[in-house]
Design a protein around this motif. Sequence first.
Motif, PDB file in Angstrom:
ATOM      1  N   LEU A   1      29.204 -91.193  18.403  1.00 41.52           N
ATOM      2  CA  LEU A   1      30.196 -90.331  19.047  1.00 41.52           C
ATOM      3  C   LEU A   1      29.860 -88.859  18.863  1.00 41.52           C
ATOM      4  N   LYS A   2      29.503 -88.494  17.643  1.00 45.27           N
ATOM      5  CA  LYS A   2      29.175 -87.093  17.355  1.00 45.27           C
ATOM      6  C   LYS A   2      27.998 -86.625  18.203  1.00 45.27           C
TER       7      LYS A   2
ATOM      8  N   GLY B   1      26.887 -87.962  20.987  1.00 50.31           N
ATOM      9  CA  GLY B   1      27.238 -87.992  22.399  1.00 50.31           C
ATOM     10  C   GLY B   1      27.924 -86.715  22.849  1.00 50.31           C
ATOM     11  N   PHE B   2      28.846 -86.228  22.033  1.00 49.73           N
ATOM     12  CA  PHE B   2      29.563 -84.999  22.385  1.00 49.73           C
ATOM     13  C   PHE B   2      28.670 -83.765  22.279  1.00 49.73           C
TER      14      PHE B   2
ATOM     15  N   GLY C   1      23.750 -92.044  21.351  1.00 51.14           N
ATOM     16  CA  GLY C   1      24.841 -91.155  21.736  1.00 51.14           C
ATOM     17  C   GLY C   1      24.349 -89.966  22.537  1.00 51.14           C
TER      18      GLY C   1
ATOM     19  N   TYR D   1      29.400 -95.859  14.687  1.00 53.19           N
ATOM     20  CA  TYR D   1      30.195 -95.304  15.779  1.00 53.19           C
ATOM     21  C   TYR D   1      30.354 -93.793  15.642  1.00 53.19           C
ATOM     22  N   SER D   2      30.514 -93.317  14.396  1.00 52.50           N
ATOM     23  CA  SER D   2      30.658 -91.880  14.157  1.00 52.50           C
ATOM     24  C   SER D   2      29.374 -91.142  14.515  1.00 52.50           C
TER      25      SER D   2
END
Length: 206
Positions: free
Chosen positions: A116-117, A119-120, A45, A112-113
């Motif tokens: 995603l975390k 990545g942001f 991510g 996925y969490s």
Amino acid sequence: MNLDTWLSLLIASFFISLSPGAGAITTINQSIRYGFKKSIYSIMGLQVGYGVQIVFVSIGIGLLITSNELLFVSIKWLGVAYLVALGIQQWTSKPEHVDLAHNQSTKKITAYSHFLKAGFINLLNLKATVFLIIFIPLFIRPELEQINQISIILVTLLMVDVVIMLGYATLASYVGKWIENDKIKYLNRTTGTVLILVGISIGYQL
């Protein structure tokens, strides 16, 4: 891009990734809390967020080269000053805190969490955006093909960061209980010294 320029890029990228910033702290904390395997999703991510930033900043720099060469050269010198200032900051600033809770969390969090975390974290890192704006031009020569140069910069930055983050995750998962926050300052000082030297070297080549 000639070999000397690429080696300067490689060295600078290595020590910038090695310096415990948001990405490194995230990777270490995730590895300690959830284990090495789960930290890989966070690393992936981080790279996606980082890569998107690099691409968008590079597009802007490419437009700048064709529209205002004087401003582009000014940004390159600003980048030299920034590298030296960043090195000095590494010497003087307090190290970022690493969560040293050694018992791995039993809370169920999906891959996925994690992805995603992380990545942001990189995608919305304004400090990283500003850094890339004045860092990338240091290694671009306007008279050469821009796409090839930007591609080399993109691949080098991401590959170096992946290797460093995997190293952090591996160390944290096996020796996390021996990590001490007050020892990070020595890594910061080593990083700071190298960044100052790289900045001076690049300035000499301009």
